[in-house]
Design a protein around this motif. Structure first.
Motif, PDB file in Angstrom:
ATOM      1  N   ILE A  68       0.705  -1.134  -0.640  1.00 25.51           N
ATOM      2  CA  ILE A  68       0.074  -0.209  -0.147  1.00 25.51           C
ATOM      3  C   ILE A  68       0.868   1.240   0.266  1.00 25.51           C
ATOM      4  O   ILE A  68       1.748   1.603   0.690  1.00 25.51           O
ATOM      5  N   ASP A  69       0.990   2.087  -0.528  1.00 30.03           N
ATOM      6  CA  ASP A  69       1.302   3.417  -1.123  1.00 30.03           C
ATOM      7  C   ASP A  69       0.494   4.351  -0.450  1.00 30.03           C
ATOM      8  O   ASP A  69      -0.065   5.211  -1.282  1.00 30.03           O
ATOM      9  N   HIS A  70       1.009   5.208   0.617  1.00 29.92           N
ATOM     10  CA  HIS A  70      -0.334   5.537   0.930  1.00 29.92           C
ATOM     11  C   HIS A  70       0.379   7.286   0.558  1.00 29.92           C
ATOM     12  O   HIS A  70      -0.953   7.736   0.412  1.00 29.92           O
ATOM     13  N   LYS A  71       0.994   7.609   0.019  1.00 29.19           N
ATOM     14  CA  LYS A  71       1.889   8.417  -0.179  1.00 29.19           C
ATOM     15  C   LYS A  71       0.965   8.489  -1.697  1.00 29.19           C
ATOM     16  O   LYS A  71       0.602  10.265  -1.967  1.00 29.19           O
ATOM     17  N   LYS A  86      -3.261   1.126  -9.863  1.00 28.06           N
ATOM     18  CA  LYS A  86      -4.524   2.720  -9.658  1.00 28.06           C
ATOM     19  C   LYS A  86      -4.641   3.535  -8.416  1.00 28.06           C
ATOM     20  O   LYS A  86      -4.385   2.930  -7.496  1.00 28.06           O
ATOM     21  N   PRO A  87      -5.344   4.760  -8.590  1.00 31.89           N
ATOM     22  CA  PRO A  87      -5.705   5.326  -7.311  1.00 31.89           C
ATOM     23  C   PRO A  87      -6.951   4.867  -6.631  1.00 31.89           C
ATOM     24  O   PRO A  87      -7.485   5.613  -6.617  1.00 31.89           O
ATOM     25  N   PHE A  88      -6.733   3.361  -5.778  1.00 34.44           N
ATOM     26  CA  PHE A  88      -7.910   2.433  -5.786  1.00 34.44           C
ATOM     27  C   PHE A  88      -8.416   3.770  -4.325  1.00 34.44           C
ATOM     28  O   PHE A  88      -9.279   4.138  -4.423  1.00 34.44           O
ATOM     29  N   ILE A  89      -7.495   4.409  -3.750  1.00 40.35           N
ATOM     30  CA  ILE A  89      -8.017   4.907  -2.526  1.00 40.35           C
ATOM     31  C   ILE A  89      -8.418   6.247  -2.915  1.00 40.35           C
ATOM     32  O   ILE A  89      -9.610   6.131  -2.063  1.00 40.35           O
ATOM     33  N   ASN A 141       1.985  -2.080  20.182  1.00 42.05           N
ATOM     34  CA  ASN A 141       1.764  -1.070  20.876  1.00 42.05           C
ATOM     35  C   ASN A 141       0.532  -0.398  20.458  1.00 42.05           C
ATOM     36  O   ASN A 141       0.104   0.206  19.678  1.00 42.05           O
ATOM     37  N   ARG A 142       0.016  -1.674  19.691  1.00 43.31           N
ATOM     38  CA  ARG A 142      -1.226  -1.897  18.720  1.00 43.31           C
ATOM     39  C   ARG A 142      -1.336  -1.028  18.028  1.00 43.31           C
ATOM     40  O   ARG A 142      -2.690  -1.311  17.419  1.00 43.31           O
ATOM     41  N   GLN A 143      -0.620  -0.829  16.686  1.00 41.16           N
ATOM     42  CA  GLN A 143      -0.326  -0.313  15.714  1.00 41.16           C
ATOM     43  C   GLN A 143      -0.140  -1.247  14.611  1.00 41.16           C
ATOM     44  O   GLN A 143       1.162  -1.696  14.857  1.00 41.16           O
ATOM     45  N   VAL A 144      -0.023  -1.117  13.463  1.00 40.26           N
ATOM     46  CA  VAL A 144       0.301  -1.795  12.126  1.00 40.26           C
ATOM     47  C   VAL A 144       1.560  -1.199  12.138  1.00 40.26           C
ATOM     48  O   VAL A 144       1.629   0.343  12.009  1.00 40.26           O
ATOM     49  N   ILE A 145       2.431  -1.709  12.268  1.00 45.03           N
ATOM     50  CA  ILE A 145       3.899  -0.672  11.081  1.00 45.03           C
ATOM     51  C   ILE A 145       3.868  -1.388   9.795  1.00 45.03           C
ATOM     52  O   ILE A 145       4.327  -1.981   9.485  1.00 45.03           O
ATOM     53  N   SER A 146       3.347  -0.390   8.597  1.00 49.67           N
ATOM     54  CA  SER A 146       3.351  -0.549   7.629  1.00 49.67           C
ATOM     55  C   SER A 146       5.221  -0.265   6.982  1.00 49.67           C
ATOM     56  O   SER A 146       5.266  -0.669   6.157  1.00 49.67           O
ATOM     57  N   GLY A 147       5.984   1.314   7.191  1.00 45.79           N
ATOM     58  CA  GLY A 147       6.731   1.078   6.888  1.00 45.79           C
ATOM     59  C   GLY A 147       6.972   2.041   5.694  1.00 45.79           C
ATOM     60  O   GLY A 147       6.069   2.797   4.985  1.00 45.79           O
ATOM     61  N   ALA A 148       8.198   2.765   5.884  1.00 44.40           N
ATOM     62  CA  ALA A 148       8.031   3.713   4.365  1.00 44.40           C
ATOM     63  C   ALA A 148       7.625   3.333   2.919  1.00 44.40           C
ATOM     64  O   ALA A 148       7.108   3.932   2.390  1.00 44.40           O
ATOM     65  N   ASN A 149       7.695   1.961   2.152  1.00 48.59           N
ATOM     66  CA  ASN A 149       7.582   2.092   1.525  1.00 48.59           C
ATOM     67  C   ASN A 149       5.816   0.983   1.439  1.00 48.59           C
ATOM     68  O   ASN A 149       5.990   0.246   0.600  1.00 48.59           O
ATOM     69  N   GLY A 150       5.593   0.250   2.704  1.00 47.23           N
ATOM     70  CA  GLY A 150       4.223  -0.412   2.553  1.00 47.23           C
ATOM     71  C   GLY A 150       5.295  -1.769   2.651  1.00 47.23           C
ATOM     72  O   GLY A 150       4.022  -2.576   2.644  1.00 47.23           O
ATOM     73  N   CYS A 151       6.528  -1.834   3.054  1.00 50.92           N
ATOM     74  CA  CYS A 151       7.500  -3.505   2.985  1.00 50.92           C
ATOM     75  C   CYS A 151       7.193  -4.751   4.291  1.00 50.92           C
ATOM     76  O   CYS A 151       8.117  -4.998   4.244  1.00 50.92           O
TER      77      CYS A 151
END
Length: 305
Positions: A68-71, A86-89, A141-151
């Motif tokens: 997932i590329d949130h940027k 695609k710009p799905f989000i 701490n109850r949060q998903v860690i996605s990372g800079a590139n979603g990897c």
């Protein structure tokens, strides 16, 4: 109401949860693979059906395979080509008129398990999915860690470390992975890898189910194979622990049903850890196939975002 989507290459599933986080409705439809607009329409249709059924505008979380590329608000996935890049989000938020929480499906699985009431005292959790492939997720701490590139959590694509080479033999072939690299742990530890290792050492192609049945019946080859695999898994988990000093490793996927993992791997792990480290609790996933949708619904909570 919380809506959780578990979207894969063959199905789109929505699960609806009430304020007590009890699942009260679900529905699945085939994943359109020929048209991006048809894919969007399927998601919108399920949301609108849930909104009408419960007379509300539910909060939405989506779990999908890929990065997932949130940027750039895009998704790179090989399972659903019509969505790739695609710009799905932005598109789905515009069509539904509300914000959407979205993450990798393995991360949703990890979140679902990490936020179970039984595990609320565990602050550092690694999920490992031993299925056709090898995936995972990390919750801190109850949060998903996605990372800079979603990897973050793409643990199947760690290349074989030296202690695994020692177990397998330094002449073990470095198999090409779907990611384009060679020697990824996924190719040796997934359910597919479990079968490949048996074929490599014994020149006989058997399914994981048959191998495990043979092991339970006392077959010598199957016993040797399982011993090797469990030692590999212990070494692999030991390496993961150097990245995330987890209190809990939770396992899903087809091989999660093999009870010897929980009986033997914790006993084997200590030698792969630093002396001051404790062996984490290793547990089978509680929510099975429903974990993805449950975790996606949890994404939609403001406390997680």
């Amino acid at each position: 109401m919380l809506y959780g989507f578990d979207i894969g290459g063959t199905k789109i599933e929505i699960a609806v949860f009430d304020e007590h986080f009890q699942q009260i409705w679900c529905k699945r439809v085939p994943t359109p693979q020929d048209s991006y607009e048809a894919f969007l329409a399927s998601v919108v249709s399920l949301v609108e059906e849930a909104d009408n059924k419960f007379n509300t505008l539910g909060q939405i979380g989506i779990g999908m395979p890929g990065m997932i590329d949130h940027k750039n608000r895009t998704i790179y996935t090989t399972n659903i080509n019509v969505v790739k890049n695609k710009p799905f989000i932005d598109d789905i938020e515009t069509k539904l008129g509300r914000p959407i929480a979205i993450n990798n499906d393995a991360n949703c699985f990890a979140l679902s398990e990490a936020l179970d009431d039984e595990y609320h005292n565990y602050h550092n959790v690694i999920s490992v999915i031993l299925g056709t492939g090898l995936g995972g997720g990390i919750v801190i701490n109850r949060q998903v860690i996605s990372g800079a590139n979603g990897c973050t959590g793409e643990i199947g694509h760690i290349r074989l470390p030296v202690d695994m080479f020692t177990i397998l033999g330094h002449d073990i072939p470095l198999i090409e992975c779907g990611c384009g690299q060679k020697g990824c742990c996924e190719r040796y530890l997934s359910g597919t890898g479990f079968e490949w290792l048996y074929q490599h050492f014994y020149h006989e192609s058997l399914s994981a189910k048959v191998i495990i049945n043979n092991y339970n019946a006392g077959d010598e080859r199957a016993n040797e194979h399982v011993e090797r695999y469990l030692e590999l898994l212990a070494a692999y988990f030991g390496n993961l622990m150097m990245i995330v000093d987890a209190e809990l490793i939770v396992i899903g996927g087809g091989l999660s049903n093999f009870e010897q993992i929980y009986q033997q791997v914790p006993q084997r792990m200590a030698k792969y850890l630093l002396k001051q480290m404790r062996v984490p609790h290793i547990a089978k996933a509680k929510y099975g196939d429903s974990g993805g949708a449950r975790g996606a619904a949890l994404l939609s909570l403001n406390t997680i975002l």
